[in-house]
Design an enzyme around this catalytic site. Structure first.
Site, PDB file in Angstrom:
ATOM      1  N   SER A 144       0.823  -1.247   0.089  1.00 45.91           N
ATOM      2  CA  SER A 144       0.075  -0.108   0.046  1.00 45.91           C
ATOM      3  C   SER A 144       0.777   1.056   0.156  1.00 45.91           C
ATOM      4  O   SER A 144       2.007   1.158   0.360  1.00 45.91           O
ATOM      5  CB  SER A 144      -0.984   0.207   1.134  1.00 45.91           C
ATOM      6  OG  SER A 144      -1.562   1.312   1.475  1.00 45.91           O
ATOM      7  N   TYR A 157      -2.792  -1.064  10.292  1.00 47.64           N
ATOM      8  CA  TYR A 157      -2.716  -1.336   8.809  1.00 47.64           C
ATOM      9  C   TYR A 157      -1.355  -0.846   8.437  1.00 47.64           C
ATOM     10  O   TYR A 157      -0.497  -1.435   7.419  1.00 47.64           O
ATOM     11  CB  TYR A 157      -4.006  -0.847   8.183  1.00 47.64           C
ATOM     12  CG  TYR A 157      -3.947  -0.909   6.804  1.00 47.64           C
ATOM     13  CD1 TYR A 157      -4.370  -2.243   6.024  1.00 47.64           C
ATOM     14  CD2 TYR A 157      -3.657  -0.104   5.917  1.00 47.64           C
ATOM     15  CE1 TYR A 157      -4.475  -2.420   4.999  1.00 47.64           C
ATOM     16  CE2 TYR A 157      -3.519  -0.258   4.409  1.00 47.64           C
ATOM     17  CZ  TYR A 157      -4.068  -1.369   3.931  1.00 47.64           C
ATOM     18  OH  TYR A 157      -4.063  -1.655   2.494  1.00 47.64           O
TER      19      TYR A 157
END
Length: 266
Positions: A144, A157
């Site tokens: 990401s 995350y």
């Protein structure tokens, strides 16, 4: 890194029942790759399998949890038995949560790391013997943009994706001696199901409604990078600019993130 002819390759795609995983599996199928679709939702996997076969490529469904060592073992055994090997491993499965770090339980943090990082790392270690025998083998890790720059209220995350980034870089150097490529995909905001399937949601993120690129856009860029032997891609122009701004002026980006954090707390 090696350029590769995709037609005829054999792949495992985790988290293939929806979002980026589903889109990557279908894009690979369009290129003639035979995929093992690995995820927990059987009905959704069957739908993806049918779509892949409509694109002219055979696909197989394996239902299981990527954090389950026995399920991973069964997946690799299936690849060896039914496909006679493995050429591509796409580590895509991922989960997230929203809320301030101080109020987040260790159970939620550990669950996010188990899925996003440890499962990918263990699956890769277990798959390396098969990949060594593969044709132009490659490991694809879906990280990401938040694995390069953290944002508020998604700390676990972000941390798990930072782990994916560092691990991918180390792995790429190590496996280069064995002819196994490693591609890191770092999407920005993407229209996928991740935000709709949070492990825990204790705060409404003010940017959660931001329009992103489609999962299909990310998949197309990913498969192109697999074909040309890429190292890393950022398939989102907003994500690319955030990275550029962070490198140019980290303090400026910090101030923007602080404002977003205050906005989320109102």
């Amino acid at each position: 890194m090696a350029r590769r002819e995709l037609k005829g390759l054999r792949a495992i795609v985790t988290g293939a029942s929806g979002g980026i995983g589903r889109a990557v599996a279908l894009e690979l199928a369009r290129a003639g790759v035979r995929c093992i679709l690995f995820a927990r939702r059987a009905e959704r996997l069957d739908e993806v399998c049918q779509q892949a076969e409509q694109l002219g490529s055979k696909a197989s469904v394996l239902v299981g949890d990527v954090t389950d060592a026995e399920a991973r073992k069964a997946c690799l055994e299936f690849a060896e038995r039914e496909l006679s090997g493995l050429d591509l491993l796409v580590n895509n499965a991922g989960i997230s949560a929203s809320g301030e770090f101080a109020g987040e339980s260790s159970e939620v943090q550990r669950k996010i790391f188990e899925v996003n990082f440890f499962a990918a790392a263990e699956f890769t270690r277990e798959a390396i013997p098969l990949l060594r025998q593969g044709r132009t083998p490659m490991i694809v890790n879906v990280g990401s943009i938040l694995g390069h720059r953290g944002i508020p209220y998604t700390s676990a995350y972000c941390a798990s994706k930072f782990a994916i980034t560092g691990w991918s870089q180390s792995l790429r150097a190590e496996l280069s001696t064995e002819g196994i490529d490693v591609l890191l995909v770092s999407p920005g905001t993407t229209e996928s199901e991740l935000a709709d399937n949070l492990v825990e949601q204790r705060i409404k993120l003010p940017w959660s409604g931001m329009r992103g690129v489609t999962a299909e856009y990310v998949a197309e860029a990913t498969v192109k990078a697999i074909s040309r032997g890429g190292h890393e891609i950022v398939p989102n122009w907003r994500g690319w600019w955030m990275l550029f701004a962070h490198r140019l002026s980290p303090a400026l980006v910090d101030s923007v993130m602080a404002k977003l954090a205050r906005k989320a707390n109102r």
